[in-house]
Design a protein around this motif. Structure first.
Motif, PDB file in Angstrom:
ATOM      1  N   SER A  54       0.850  -1.192   0.000  1.00 21.00           N
ATOM      2  CA  SER A  54       0.000   0.000   0.000  1.00 21.00           C
ATOM      3  C   SER A  54       0.886   1.242   0.000  1.00 21.00           C
ATOM      4  CB  SER A  54      -0.896   0.000   1.234  1.00 21.00           C
ATOM      5  OG  SER A  54      -0.140   0.368   2.386  1.00 21.00           O
ATOM      6  N   TYR A  55       0.247   2.412  -0.086  1.00 25.90           N
ATOM      7  CA  TYR A  55       1.016   3.660  -0.084  1.00 25.90           C
ATOM      8  C   TYR A  55       1.718   3.905   1.249  1.00 25.90           C
ATOM      9  CZ  TYR A  55      -2.843   5.969   2.447  1.00 25.90           C
ATOM     10  OH  TYR A  55      -3.785   6.331   3.382  1.00 25.90           O
ATOM     11  N   SER A  58       5.491   3.609   1.282  1.00 21.89           N
ATOM     12  CA  SER A  58       6.329   4.667   0.699  1.00 21.89           C
ATOM     13  C   SER A  58       6.511   5.868   1.618  1.00 21.89           C
ATOM     14  CB  SER A  58       5.710   5.142  -0.628  1.00 21.89           C
ATOM     15  OG  SER A  58       5.580   4.057  -1.526  1.00 21.89           O
ATOM     16  N   GLN A  79      -8.309   0.120  -0.303  1.00 24.61           N
ATOM     17  CA  GLN A  79      -7.848   0.698  -1.564  1.00 24.61           C
ATOM     18  C   GLN A  79      -7.319  -0.349  -2.544  1.00 24.61           C
ATOM     19  OE1 GLN A  79      -8.374   4.053  -2.270  1.00 24.61           O
ATOM     20  NE2 GLN A  79      -9.497   3.713  -0.367  1.00 24.61           N
TER      21      GLN A  79
END
Length: 368
Positions: A54-55, A58, A79
């Motif tokens: 997932s984001y 990052s 998501q």
């Protein structure tokens, strides 16, 4: 049938990740969706896996401070776009089961436990595990929302597989859902039975409070018997401060070292309540008996007076009493290994594959 696997996190290697490895043996081309990963803490084979983070992954410093982003995780897991897959296999003790699927897809959740820090360990987590006073004030509001989300998302799952009868009861209690039990696998063939054992007792565990390593240390301080502890975690410094001269901390160790210690220990200690608990089976696969807290998953993996003994209270004195009983029994190492063989990986893979195939057939028949 295209299959995707969803796993909570890939930032530590434990029992859930060993189950995941078996899933990947069965479905080597399946991508693994996860909130974040830290491959430096995972076996080398995960470097070859199609991991889709997932984001959160990052965000700078997320690997170290991901728990501070807890309130984001329900949204993050939703998501993941899984529309291209026919079967979703979630490997979940927290958020993975919350993915969104369509009526045409089959979502099977292999559940290690309902989210413990919003259900049965909620008060312990708030009062004992959280040290930051500001975070402790805010956390109940966050966990209340996550608890409601957890209950709602349990209804999205088509089929629940519990990793023990104990977890099946929790799924029924907290989610109001039925589940089928398939016990996790032990890598039986990786373990060996030593010709000669030594006098030390062994713990292999992550060092976190609910594992109750502290009461084992207290017991062995009083007994003045050698106890070797393998593993690491944020509670390690506190535990080391409690330890007397007969307690040895080895930290995180490679598999070959752990296997050697399993084979030579006098007995294995499981001090806390486990949802299932794979380490007692690893000890038994080495022919070594277990002293376990007589609750939870241990009741399904240890045979009292045959492959080990139980203690009934989470106290040092109860462990001491169990150690003395343990030392009066002549355990049969071959019988212990035979018992552990019933939990081997091939058995697990066959049961999982049959379960998924049956779910697919049921889905097809419902459309006729």
């Amino acid at each position: 049938m295209k299959i995707a696997i969803v796993h909570d996190y890939l930032n530590q290697y434990g029992g859930a990740e060993r189950v995941l490895e078996c899933f990947l043996d069965l479905f080597p081309n399946a991508p693994v969706y996860t909130i974040l990963s830290d491959l430096s803490k995972m076996p080398a084979r995960f470097g070859q896996v199609d991991i889709r983070n997932s984001y959160i992954h990052s965000i700078p410093f997320s690997k170290k401070h991901y728990k501070k982003m807890l309130s984001l995780f329900p949204t993050v897991i939703e998501q993941f776009d899984l529309r291209e897959y026919d079967v979703i296999l979630s490997s979940s003790s927290a958020f993975a089961k919350g993915v969104i699927t369509s009526p045409n897809q089959i979502h099977i959740c292999y559940c290690y436990t309902p989210m413990r820090y919003v259900w049965d360990l909620y008060h312990q987590y708030i009062q004992e595990d959280v040290k930051n006073p500001i975070f402790r004030m805010v956390l109940p509001f966050i966990l209340h929302k996550i608890r409601m989300w957890d209950l709602i998302t349990a209804q999205r799952v088509d089929h629940f597989i519990a990793d023990s009868k104990s977890i099946s009861r929790r799924i029924a209690k907290y989610y109001g859902r039925d589940s089928d039990v398939i016990y996790p696998p032990v890598s039986y063939d990786n373990f060996k039975q030593a010709e000669n054992t030594e006098e030390f007792f062994l713990i292999v565990s992550r060092m976190i409070p609910y594992k109750r390593i502290d009461i084992a240390i207290e017991a062995f301080n009083k007994l003045k018997k050698p106890l070797v502890i393998i593993g690491d975690g944020y509670d390690r410094k506190r535990l080391e401060s409690l330890a007397g001269e007969t307690i040895t901390f080895l930290g995180r160790q490679p598999d070959e070292v752990i296997i050697e210690y399993y084979s030579k220990c006098k007995g294995f200690i499981l001090a806390g309540e486990e949802d299932f608990g794979i380490t007692p089976l690893e000890a038994q696969s080495s022919g070594r008996p277990v002293i376990a807290f007589g609750t939870g998953g241990a009741l399904e993996t240890v045979v009292d007076n045959v492959t080990g003994v139980f203690f009934n209270e989470p106290t040092a004195d109860s462990i001491i009493e169990a150690v003395r009983k343990f030392e009066s029994i002549a355990f049969d190492s071959s019988a212990i290994r035979k018992h552990a063989h019933g939990f081997n990986e091939n058995r697990f893979k066959e049961e999982i594959l049959n379960y998924i195939n049956t779910a697919i057939q049921q889905k097809e028949h419902s459309h006729e």
